[in-house]
Design a protein around this motif. Structure first.
Motif: not given
Length: 417
Positions: A200-201, A217-219, A249-252, A291-293
């Motif tokens: 998701l953007g 959002f953003g994940t 599971w991951a964001y950023g 993870a935070n991207l």
């Protein structure tokens, strides 16, 4: 169709193509030759091993032309058909002879909004046991502009899903401070863990969404669609019973239009569309979530909204390229098909605006064997014109790789021996 960069339509971020970028196909030593003429072996899904003649070259074979802005190509494991989702809200089948079947496999145009280039029917995945349970999952923007994940079932006709069987798993309004109808993400895929993964953007609300792990959002999210109502949370999700949304599971991320999970190495390749300077691919083990991207504190390898950011606080991308080379990344897949075993472990990706097709291998945590395939595949001509805007990659039911263009064509990666 040959699409010259100067004639391309606007990209997913409203950008327009510009000239430039590599148009040569090179190996690590700088040559333009395909892999050497050495015979190899291939093992098909049934376990039969075959000795193949030497590989002379690979090309992209036109399979079908005439779709309306296709966004997804996929198939259940072992199935000879191709299922192609179109942005307008229709999924069509190409049969084993690559002829389009009538009527449509699924038509939900009455509930899909396809305004702007980033809305519409964006994701499709078949349950791993689809042959037995007939379950499929679709991600789209509804008539109210909400992003929606839904499950559908089948009719008695094996070539028709039931539009009346829809069960909504989640729906999200665009963020209240969104500046545009963009950044929906939209990829849907099952991993080898049996869970459903969805990208998701940030909803074009980067300052508030990218670093907020309590929102979807953003994940990239991971859910268990075989349990719970409407789904359960996998017990190893990193923010379960913590300060973040259980599904995350991951964001950023900004706009992870396409990701791919390699079931062999159990790695996820997340291609995130950049903003002003960099496009990026992050590679992570699917067994290590959380993870935070970086977005929007960082864009790729540089500070963005956070001027004094520390790159060590975030998970760095495996690969980036600048906007002098491309403007909108289209993530692909790690090739594991039986037709071209010489390419096993190769991750393919493209750029929507510049039109290139490239690849790399990810070995021991590092990108290696980077390659530009435009000329060798016949995708880029001598004047720098590409065959189209690469909208998405896909895998058929036997693991062979395809690419679909915004202009409506479907191509298959093909070996010449």
């Amino acid at each position: 169709m040959l699409l010259r960069r100067s004639e391309s339509p606007s990209g997913p971020d409203g950008t327009t193509p510009v000239a430039g970028g590599s148009t040569t196909s090179t190996t690590d030593d700088g040559t333009v030759d395909p892999p050497g003429p050495v015979s190899t072996t291939s093992t098909n899904p049934g376990g039969t091993t075959t000795t193949l003649p030497p590989l002379q070259r690979v090309s992209l074979e036109l399979v079908f032309d005439g779709f309306r802005q296709p966004t997804v190509l996929t198939a259940p494991a072992g199935d000879d058909r191709l299922f192609v989702a179109q942005r307008v809200g229709v999924i069509r089948i190409l049969d084993a002879n690559r002829e389009m079947l009538d009527p449509a496999f699924l038509d939900i145009t009455d509930r899909v909004r396809a305004g702007g280039i980033e809305q519409g029917l964006l994701g499709l995945a078949f349950h791993p046991n689809f042959a037995d349970n007939g379950r499929l999952f679709v991600y789209y923007t509804d008539t109210g502009g909400r992003r929606q994940l839904s499950e559908f079932g089948m009719t008695v006709d094996p070539n028709r899903a039931d539009p009346g069987s829809e069960r909504v798993l989640f729906e999200l309004e665009q963020p209240p401070d969104a500046t545009d109808i963009r950044h929906y993400g939209g990829n849907v895929a099952f991993g080898p863990d049996g869970y459903l993964w969805v990208s998701l953007g940030d909803g074009a609300d980067s300052r508030r969404q990218g670093q907020d792990r309590s929102t979807l959002f953003g994940t990239v999210v991971r859910i268990d669609v075989d349990n719970g109502d409407p789904y359960a949370i996998p017990p190893t999700n990193p923010f379960r019973d913590d300060s973040g949304a259980d599904e995350v599971w991951a964001y950023g991320l900004r706009n992870p239009w396409r990701f791919a999970i390699d079931p062999v190495d159990r790695m996820i390749y997340i291609a995130d569309v950049g903003h002003s300077d960099q496009e990026e691919v992050t590679v992570l083990s699917i067994d290590e979530g959380g993870a935070n991207l970086g977005w929007s504190d960082m864009e790729g390898t540089r500070c963005f909204h956070k001027s004094n950011c520390n790159a060590a606080d975030y998970t760095s991308p495996a690969l980036t390229y600048g906007h002098d080379e491309g403007l909108s990344i289209t993530g692909g897949f790690v090739y594991r098909g039986s037709e071209i075993p010489e390419l096993h472990g190769t991750y393919f990706y493209a750029d929507w605006v510049f039109g290139f097709i490239r690849s790399f291998e990810y070995v021991d945590g590092k990108v290696t064997n980077e390659r530009d395939w435009g000329v060798e595949l016949g995708w880029i001509d001598a004047e720098g014109a590409s065959r189209g805007s690469p909208n998405s990659f896909g895998l058929d039911g036997h693991g062979e790789l395809y690419i679909v263009t915004h202009q409506g064509a479907v191509y298959r990666l093909t070996a010449h021996r």
